[in-house]
Write an enzyme that holds these catalytic residues in place. Structure first.
Site, PDB file in Angstrom:
ATOM      1  NE  ARG A 164      -5.539  40.154  55.089  1.00 44.94           N
ATOM      2  CZ  ARG A 164      -4.846  41.415  56.048  1.00 44.94           C
ATOM      3  NH1 ARG A 164      -4.859  42.011  54.951  1.00 44.94           N
ATOM      4  NH2 ARG A 164      -4.571  41.373  56.789  1.00 44.94           N
TER       5      ARG A 164
ATOM      6  CE  LYS B 298       7.468  51.044  60.472  1.00 42.89           C
ATOM      7  NZ  LYS B 298       6.878  49.905  60.369  1.00 42.89           N
TER       8      LYS B 298
ATOM      9  CB  VAL C 258      -7.577  43.370  57.303  1.00 37.55           C
ATOM     10  CG1 VAL C 258      -8.480  42.600  56.322  1.00 37.55           C
ATOM     11  CG2 VAL C 258      -7.363  44.492  56.525  1.00 37.55           C
TER      12      VAL C 258
ATOM     13  NE  ARG D  91      -4.187  50.231  60.494  1.00 34.48           N
ATOM     14  CZ  ARG D  91      -3.711  49.207  60.246  1.00 34.48           C
ATOM     15  NH1 ARG D  91      -4.882  48.812  60.775  1.00 34.48           N
ATOM     16  NH2 ARG D  91      -2.745  48.573  59.643  1.00 34.48           N
TER      17      ARG D  91
ATOM     18  CG  LEU E  49      13.584  38.417  64.790  1.00 27.69           C
ATOM     19  CD1 LEU E  49      12.677  38.877  65.418  1.00 27.69           C
ATOM     20  CD2 LEU E  49      15.279  38.156  65.825  1.00 27.69           C
TER      21      LEU E  49
ATOM     22  N   GLY F 120       3.088  49.565  55.090  1.00 26.90           N
ATOM     23  CA  GLY F 120       3.172  48.830  54.215  1.00 26.90           C
ATOM     24  C   GLY F 120       3.891  48.180  52.937  1.00 26.90           C
ATOM     25  N   GLY F 121       5.198  47.582  54.618  1.00 27.04           N
ATOM     26  CA  GLY F 121       5.985  46.597  54.038  1.00 27.04           C
ATOM     27  C   GLY F 121       7.350  47.889  53.258  1.00 27.04           C
TER      28      GLY F 121
ATOM     29  CD  GLU G 273       3.755  48.252  62.099  1.00 27.75           C
ATOM     30  OE1 GLU G 273       3.958  49.223  61.354  1.00 27.75           O
ATOM     31  OE2 GLU G 273       2.805  47.488  61.074  1.00 27.75           O
TER      32      GLU G 273
ATOM     33  CG  ASN H  19      -0.535  48.105  62.843  1.00 24.02           C
ATOM     34  OD1 ASN H  19       0.543  49.022  62.634  1.00 24.02           O
ATOM     35  ND2 ASN H  19      -1.210  46.865  62.503  1.00 24.02           N
TER      36      ASN H  19
HETATM   37  P1  ADP Z   1       5.584  48.248  57.371  1.00 28.17           P
HETATM   38  O1  ADP Z   1       5.274  48.629  58.354  1.00 28.17           O
HETATM   39  O2  ADP Z   1       5.802  48.273  56.303  1.00 28.17           O
HETATM   40  O3  ADP Z   1       3.814  47.306  57.831  1.00 28.17           O
HETATM   41  P2  ADP Z   1       6.517  45.950  59.843  1.00 28.17           P
HETATM   42  O4  ADP Z   1       7.661  46.840  60.357  1.00 28.17           O
HETATM   43  O5  ADP Z   1       5.457  46.043  60.208  1.00 28.17           O
HETATM   44  O6  ADP Z   1       6.701  47.503  58.761  1.00 28.17           O
HETATM   45  O7  ADP Z   1       7.430  45.209  59.407  1.00 28.17           O
HETATM   46  C1  ADP Z   1       6.250  43.759  57.739  1.00 28.17           C
HETATM   47  C2  ADP Z   1       7.344  42.864  58.187  1.00 28.17           C
HETATM   48  O8  ADP Z   1       8.154  42.883  57.498  1.00 28.17           O
HETATM   49  C3  ADP Z   1       6.926  41.766  59.123  1.00 28.17           C
HETATM   50  O9  ADP Z   1       5.309  41.372  58.888  1.00 28.17           O
HETATM   51  C4  ADP Z   1       7.638  40.549  58.925  1.00 28.17           C
HETATM   52  O10 ADP Z   1       7.275  39.780  57.902  1.00 28.17           O
HETATM   53  C5  ADP Z   1       8.998  41.842  58.263  1.00 28.17           C
HETATM   54  N1  ADP Z   1       9.934  42.611  59.293  1.00 28.17           N
HETATM   55  C6  ADP Z   1       9.857  43.401  59.799  1.00 28.17           C
HETATM   56  N2  ADP Z   1      10.480  43.537  60.458  1.00 28.17           N
HETATM   57  C7  ADP Z   1      11.500  42.986  60.425  1.00 28.17           C
HETATM   58  C8  ADP Z   1      12.433  42.011  61.106  1.00 28.17           C
HETATM   59  N3  ADP Z   1      13.489  42.993  62.269  1.00 28.17           N
HETATM   60  N4  ADP Z   1      13.171  40.487  60.935  1.00 28.17           N
HETATM   61  C9  ADP Z   1      13.003  39.703  60.319  1.00 28.17           C
HETATM   62  N5  ADP Z   1      11.558  40.352  60.096  1.00 28.17           N
HETATM   63  C10 ADP Z   1      10.551  42.022  59.398  1.00 28.17           C
END
Ligand code: ADP
Length: 449
Positions: A336, A116, A293, A290, A202, A163-164, A286, A288
């Site tokens: 889904r 990241k 879904v 690939r 945010l 995966g959050g 980010e 992806n």
């Molecule tokens: P992962 O790679 O673990 O899926 P992400 O960076 O894609 O993590 O973030 C997953 C989710 O977390 C986003 O869809 C959003 O809901 C929340 N999120 C991530 N970064 C932020 C941010 N800077 N502000 C608010 N919500 C965020």
């Protein structure tokens, strides 16, 4: 063109890839765990190889077993689908070293976007809008001083996160120590590295992502956006395109920014740039590298088969069309459907005693399920994707409602009742939702009960 593609995945996406290959005249090799011997894609593939026991670590994540299966069957390419090894650069490197094509971007591009911190740097340099953020955080003090610079609230994330997992929010100085320590500990437990960084948090964004396709010769198109703001635990539940939040000129503007950035990075194959969108502004989150879904909703409105394009691009074909050739028609929505209790989300594997999927104009069901199939308890609980397409958002919503009504799945609990509930809420019908809407809605019904 490839003669034989090995599908390094399971479930509906394995079937999805098999279907694309079949229509391209390409032979397929299914790989499967001992628990998946009766899966639909295993039955339909030209050849099938058992690669290990049920546990994913022993089968679908078992790199040497998958590569051996490709070598033994003489496959000339591997499609990784999503999840499992699809974003594993080491796997892609091993595949290429065996003279087999990995259907995806280059190993270097996967490494760049898989981290990241480097992904954010590359995105910024390529002109993508992005939240303010820090480099790798050394200590609690370092975290505090960055948080003051950026301004609260902030979110601490693992550089290798996915995966959050491992994300912690801090609203003030007092939260930093705990957020930093916990994010680092979770990263250490789940990812290769425990390095964490922070970015501005945010509070009411939408999740809007852009699909791109790029060939090996620098030609790039975008296929518009998908709004994936209906989420639970950072997992997408319903996606739609176009986003109810964007108008044509905003779409065009972000589309052109993305296209230029992808060309500058030199990225090749299909990819998705995920953004948060708040107060009319986009913030890169980010990329992806690939298939996603939710790719079928984009296929519905553009008429482009994204899996076939991935295969064509990997084989060295030219895109053969330009941005002006891409037409966006109508509106598409995906639900889904998981084998889970719709109230508690506890997975509900087991035998499907009856299965009747909806059909008719503008209805697509991507699923590996058939009557009599037993859902194994070892994997993700998504069992089907219902995709509807119509001329307008309202018509798509009506179609989705009737398709959900027609769906019959007996023997296991599913999330169909939850989808029916969501799509009858006024906020959803008006397109007025952000990434927190679903969780707030779930809390409000639990409080009522
Ligand atoms: P992962 O790679 O673990 O899926 P992400 O960076 O894609 O993590 O973030 C997953 C989710 O977390 C986003 O869809 C959003 O809901 C929340 N999120 C991530 N970064 C932020 C941010 N800077 N502000 C608010 N919500 C965020």
């Amino acid at each position: 063109m490839f003669e034989k593609v090995l599908i390094a995945n399971r479930g509906e996406v394995a079937l999805r890839i098999h279907r694309a290959c079949r229509e391209m005249g390409i032979r397929t090799v299914a790989v499967h765990s001992e628990a998946d011997a009766n899966a639909m894609h295993v039955r339909l593939a030209d050849e099938a190889v058992c690669i290990g026991p049920a546990r994913s670590a022993d089968s679908y994540l078992n790199k040497p077993a998958i590569i051996s299966a490709a070598v033994i069957t003489g496959a000339d390419a591997i499609h990784p689908g999503f999840g499992f090894l699809s974003e594993n650069a080491d796997f892609a490197e091993m595949v290429e070293k065996h003279g087999i094509t990995f259907i995806g971007p280059t190993v270097d591009q996967m490494r760049l976007m898989g981290d990241k911190i480097t992904a954010r740097k590359a995105a910024k340099e390529a002109g993508l809008p992005i939240t303010e953020g820090s480099p790798a955080l050394e200590s609690v003090e370092d975290a505090k001083s960055w948080a003051e610079k950026i301004g609260y609230p902030i979110i601490i994330k693992a550089k290798d996160g996915g995966g959050g997992k491992g994300m912690k929010i801090a609203y003030s100085d007092g939260d930093i120590e705990e957020a930093f320590t916990m994010a680092k500990a979770e990263a250490k437990a789940s990812f290769p590295s425990d390095v964490v960084y922070m970015e501005k948090y945010l509070q009411h964004p939408r999740h809007i992502e852009m699909q791109v396709l790029a060939d090996k010769y620098g030609n790039v198109v975008h296929l518009g956006e998908r709004d994936c703001s209906i989420q639970r635990n950072n997992q997408k539940v319903i996606e739609e395109c176009p986003s109810p939040a964007l108008n044509q000129s905003q779409r065009h503007e972000i589309g052109e920014i993305v296209r230029k950035a992808i060309a500058k990075i030199g990225y090749c194959n299909a990819g998705t740039l995920e953004f948060l969108y708040e107060n009319g502004k986009f913030y890169f989150m980010e990329m992806n590298t690939r298939l996603q879904v939710e790719h079928p909703i984009t296929e519905a409105i553009t008429g482009i088969d994204i899996v076939k394009e991935q295969i064509r691009i990997a084989s060295g074909a030219h895109l053969g069309y330009t941005q002006e050739d891409i037409q966006f028609n109508g509106h598409a929505i995906e639900c889904r459907i998981n084998a889970e209790d719709p109230a508690t989300f506890i997975p509900c594997p087991g035998k499907i005693t009856e299965w009747h999927a909806p059909g008719g104009l503008g209805v697509r069901v991507d699923s590996e399920i058939y009557s009599g199939y037993t859902i194994p308890p070892f994997y993700d609980s998504m069992i089907a994707k219902l995709i509807v397409h119509a001329n307008t958002r309202n018509a798509a919503l009506m179609r989705l409602r009737r398709a959900l009504e027609e769906f019959v799945i007996m023997g296991v609990k599913t999330t169909i009742p939850l989808h029916q509930e969501i799509i009858s809420q006024p906020e959803y019908l008006d397109g007025q939702y952000d990434i927190h809407w679903l969780e707030n809605f779930m809390k409000s019904i639990q409080n009522k009960e």
